[in-house]
Enzyme design. Sequence first.
Site, PDB file in Angstrom:
ATOM      1  N   ASP A 188       0.889  -1.142   0.000  1.00  0.00           N
ATOM      2  CA  ASP A 188       0.000   0.000   0.000  1.00  0.00           C
ATOM      3  C   ASP A 188       0.946   1.215   0.000  1.00  0.00           C
ATOM      4  O   ASP A 188       2.105   1.085   0.380  1.00  0.00           O
ATOM      5  CB  ASP A 188      -0.815  -0.094   1.299  1.00  0.00           C
ATOM      6  CG  ASP A 188      -1.474   1.184   1.683  1.00  0.00           C
ATOM      7  OD1 ASP A 188      -2.315   1.628   0.925  1.00  0.00           O
ATOM      8  OD2 ASP A 188      -1.138   1.725   2.758  1.00  0.00           O
ATOM      9  N   ALA A 201      -7.492   0.481   6.837  1.00  0.00           N
ATOM     10  CA  ALA A 201      -8.683  -0.342   6.729  1.00  0.00           C
ATOM     11  C   ALA A 201      -8.960  -0.699   5.272  1.00  0.00           C
ATOM     12  O   ALA A 201      -9.572  -1.721   4.990  1.00  0.00           O
ATOM     13  CB  ALA A 201      -9.861   0.411   7.316  1.00  0.00           C
ATOM     14  N   ASN A 202      -8.476   0.145   4.345  1.00  0.00           N
ATOM     15  CA  ASN A 202      -8.748  -0.146   2.932  1.00  0.00           C
ATOM     16  C   ASN A 202      -7.891  -1.302   2.396  1.00  0.00           C
ATOM     17  O   ASN A 202      -8.036  -1.706   1.257  1.00  0.00           O
ATOM     18  CB  ASN A 202      -8.570   1.110   2.053  1.00  0.00           C
ATOM     19  CG  ASN A 202      -7.155   1.635   2.053  1.00  0.00           C
ATOM     20  OD1 ASN A 202      -6.377   1.266   2.922  1.00  0.00           O
ATOM     21  ND2 ASN A 202      -6.807   2.468   1.106  1.00  0.00           N
TER      22      ASN A 202
HETATM   23  N1  LIG Z   1      -9.273  11.966   5.256  1.00  0.00           N
HETATM   24  C1  LIG Z   1      -9.579  12.104   3.971  1.00  0.00           C
HETATM   25  N2  LIG Z   1     -10.555  12.942   3.603  1.00  0.00           N
HETATM   26  C2  LIG Z   1     -10.904  13.077   2.326  1.00  0.00           C
HETATM   27  N3  LIG Z   1     -10.309  12.442   1.321  1.00  0.00           N
HETATM   28  C3  LIG Z   1      -9.315  11.615   1.602  1.00  0.00           C
HETATM   29  C4  LIG Z   1      -8.899  11.391   2.953  1.00  0.00           C
HETATM   30  N4  LIG Z   1      -7.894  10.503   2.931  1.00  0.00           N
HETATM   31  C5  LIG Z   1      -7.711  10.183   1.639  1.00  0.00           C
HETATM   32  N5  LIG Z   1      -8.550  10.842   0.839  1.00  0.00           N
HETATM   33  C6  LIG Z   1      -8.673  10.746  -0.634  1.00  0.00           C
HETATM   34  O1  LIG Z   1      -9.213   9.471  -0.986  1.00  0.00           O
HETATM   35  C7  LIG Z   1      -8.296   8.772  -1.802  1.00  0.00           C
HETATM   36  C8  LIG Z   1      -8.357   7.303  -1.530  1.00  0.00           C
HETATM   37  O2  LIG Z   1      -7.932   7.094  -0.203  1.00  0.00           O
HETATM   38  P1  LIG Z   1      -7.425   5.683   0.297  1.00  0.00           P
HETATM   39  O3  LIG Z   1      -7.325   5.761   1.770  1.00  0.00           O
HETATM   40  O4  LIG Z   1      -8.201   4.623  -0.359  1.00  0.00           O
HETATM   41  O5  LIG Z   1      -5.994   5.561  -0.329  1.00  0.00           O
HETATM   42  P2  LIG Z   1      -4.706   6.401  -0.044  1.00  0.00           P
HETATM   43  O6  LIG Z   1      -4.674   6.775   1.387  1.00  0.00           O
HETATM   44  O7  LIG Z   1      -4.613   7.528  -1.034  1.00  0.00           O
HETATM   45  O8  LIG Z   1      -3.563   5.441  -0.460  1.00  0.00           O
HETATM   46  P3  LIG Z   1      -3.170   3.992   0.061  1.00  0.00           P
HETATM   47  O9  LIG Z   1      -4.174   3.058  -0.545  1.00  0.00           O
HETATM   48  O10 LIG Z   1      -1.824   3.837  -0.495  1.00  0.00           O
HETATM   49  O11 LIG Z   1      -3.215   4.031   1.560  1.00  0.00           O
HETATM   50  C9  LIG Z   1      -6.962   9.406  -1.493  1.00  0.00           C
HETATM   51  O12 LIG Z   1      -6.073   9.290  -2.553  1.00  0.00           O
HETATM   52  C10 LIG Z   1      -7.312  10.847  -1.259  1.00  0.00           C
HETATM   53  O13 LIG Z   1      -7.413  11.557  -2.485  1.00  0.00           O
END
Ligand SMILES: Nc1ncnc2c1ncn2[C@@H]1O[C@H](COP(=O)(O)OP(=O)(O)OP(=O)(O)O)[C@@H](O)[C@H]1O
Length: 937
Positions: A240, A625-626
């Site tokens: 990740d 969690a994702n």
């Molecule tokens: N707290 C938040 N509030 C709003 N949008 C968010 C927040 N955190 C992440 N995002 C948006 O949502 C997208 C998807 O988030 P997700 O947590 O699935 O992945 P990530 O944190 O970007 O990356 P990874 O999967 O590598 O952890 C992010 O790329 C960002 O643009």
Amino acid sequence: MVALEAEVSVWRGDSGKTVCASVYEDIPGQELVPGDVITIPPYGTMMACDAVLITGNCIVNESMLTGESVPVTKTPLPNPPPTEGQDPCVYISEEHKRHTLFCGTQVIQTRYYGGEKVKAVVIRTGFVTAKGELVRSILFPKPMGFKFYQDAMRFLAVLAGLAVIGFSYSVYMMISFKAPVKEIILRALDMITVIVPPALPAAMTVGSVYAQRRLMKQGIFCISPPRINVSGKTKLVCFDKTGTLTEDGLDLWGVVPADMSVVKNAADLPRGALLAAMASCHSLTLIEGEMTGDPLDLKMFEATDWLLEEPGPDNTRFDILAPTVVKPVTADTFIMGASSQTPYEIGILRQFPFSSSLQRMSVITRTLGNRNMDVYLKGAPEMVASLCIKETVPPDFHTTLMRYTLQGFRVIAFAWKMLDTSIKFHHLQKIQRDQVETDLTFLGLMVMQNALKPETTPTIQQLREANIRTVMVTGDNMLTAVSVARNCRMVLSNDTVILVTANPPEEGQPAHITWTYSEHPTEDSVVQGQGQQPGKWDSGADMSEPLVEYDMSYQNIQIEEPEGTYHFAVSGKSFAVIRNHFPYLIPKMCVRGTVFARMSPNQKAQLVESLQDLGYCVAMCGDGANDCGALKTAHAGISLSEAEASVASPFTSKIPNIQCVPTVIREARAALVTSFGSFKYMALYSMVQFVSVITLYSIDSNLGDIQYLYIDLAITTSVALFMGWQEAYPKLVPQRPLGSLMAPVNLFSVVSQVVLMIAVQVGTFVYLKQQPWFVPLKPDPKSDNILCYETTVVFSVTSYLYIVLAAAFSKGRPYRRPLYTNYVFMMSLMILLGFSTLLLLHPFSPLAKFIELKVDMPFHFRLVLLAIVSAYCIIVFVIEDFVVTSQVLRKLFRLRKKLPKNRYKLLEKELAENPDWPPVGETTYAVGEKYQDSTHS
Ligand SMILES: Nc1ncnc2c1ncn2[C@@H]1O[C@H](COP(=O)(O)OP(=O)(O)OP(=O)(O)O)[C@@H](O)[C@H]1O
């Protein structure tokens, strides 16, 4: 084990009384039943059941469940008014996770208004709860179809066959010696325990047990020991990005408002919707006076220089609800300037929490003194833009976004809208998310630095040197992901990244894939430090265009002919289209795909599955969690978490960086080698004893009880116990240990050792019979005929064989430290060797009598036996350390094997031999039902 004994306040509904009436009673957690209404105390409760929240909010630490250490806010189950013609809204566990409190998770804090109780309805208890699932997964780990275990079963079947032969032989011999029935039965049954050693399962697991202990000392917890052996075969690791490869607490680089140029310091933003969005659109909360929540939210809020206040008991300024309030640090900042008496405060009235699959979060707020309420939304820029009114999104949105993402910045977008004044407070809790998150006004971007953790690049390098593939699978933007992949050297500088953009069928066009080069940021595409301003939102891009489409502009960037290898970069959207319309390309995407961006949690798990289908042994390392689905699916899921164990994955690492990955693989390899060694040892130990017993049965003799005890207890038990103490080799080497007992090399080792052992036993027995002083045993039906030359020789010689084989099967480099570093084992081998030598050369009378050994054998004969076992020892080590490990032998075995067994190896070969694929710069169309592809320039 699952239910907690702590008392829980429950409403048992006395007839005639209402829930509101004070009819709550305290009962032990295990007495709860589904349907009970319970109250959640304000602080620090450990949930004793799964329950769905019906009133109030809870801040919960769910790390046991997800590995994610950031507290999550649970909101009450929405209760939309029933609409005519529609089915009533029912509770679905998966869909309503955000409203469910899970057993074993800790409710850090609860909140409700006007002194009301926070209530929840019990939905599951005992082993069917979330904690129950954790306990079940520890007690009954998901079986892995690992070859080692299957081969072990086959080997056991062979041993069972031998046992039948031995059984029949002993019955035949005993009958021919006219032994009594009882004796016949005892000896025949003896044969079965000899050939199928009862300690075999223990010996097979001993490697993982020790590895589990060593991992724990290094801060890595494993709830599923059988996964340790499997992880030893890891060939590919998925990572990740955010929080795993890169730092979690990203520093703010600057803010890019839609209507002005970059503002480096968020606190300098003029008072307005963007500043208010940054101050209020988050799920931060105060726990014991300390602000906690998503690290991204924390950095964002800190940058605004605002204050956050949680509701106190008397805080009712925002009508009946007592919301979280944010306000500028300077408390005397008033709404209308110094002349106004109304302080500038924003109350956060409703929160739609962040969801990875939705890629956004939003809040409904009210500014003190205003009649209307506002919606602020933040999330992935492409997602936010798609929810905004088209005209409000700056035309050069994509250019600006690309400029930042190309450099690896993490970009978040903001949007806002004013809610109609007809929407009142009491509507808020019922309002649906989709109603709110639409027709927004685009506010701007927040650009965050995305620094790699210091350990990331060296670890990726270490894995590459060990010939282990690394893949990034992230929810973040594609260009950010590609940039990070280059920075951490997952993609080397002379390697090429090919963006695979797949589009579903539309407007009469079949589904198609475009293949384009992605390159490093060029001089002019880079925003250089503070001096240069990014795009001024003034070009003419179409908002409905997804970003991956936009990447097509990369074709215009001049790049040199690729020199190194190529990597595919695939977005979640393209991955879904390829799965549906070009399924035959999925294996190729997997074999050459290194960056998978904008992947939803489900897609992360699907990718891991596809990789496994190709024969890869996959490890997955993630923190959030994702990543749960992928962590569970992978052979070795490693969750970076503060929790000691989470249901999310078999391994949980307290080391908050990816250094734990090589550690797990090294330990797992050591465990696998130990298991193989122990298994081989146990198999040989049975064979040695089988041959001894068959030999002695042929003269109506047997080994004595003490002799059995010495062999089974002193020798074999200490070997089984201490063999696994050999630590993992400190370096991760390129070769992987064998995963199959039936591998030709292993079979060669076992068969050659069996032949050698039979030669020594039979040879010494025959040699004894040729001695002039030898008097053969005259079987006496009334005695057990143990004290004789034959038994003495067989026992004395074989006790060496067991020790020599134990040492020979305790392999050191390259997967474990050398044998001599396993001091306890070495010591025990030395003691056993010394004792066996004493018994062979100089068995003084009382000892010899106790063990039932003949003492009157000439010394020179004893010396010859010692010479024979010494020669045997040398040959055993030569076979194990030189012949079995030699490349010549491996090549010889490989002669037979024309094609590699794993699909990924075949594909790698096929792709390497086809320089014309992929068709970069061209489009591949799905044709007809069979999805044959045709490519057009
Ligand atoms: N707290 C938040 N509030 C709003 N949008 C968010 C927040 N955190 C992440 N995002 C948006 O949502 C997208 C998807 O988030 P997700 O947590 O699935 O992945 P990530 O944190 O970007 O990356 P990874 O999967 O590598 O952890 C992010 O790329 C960002 O643009």
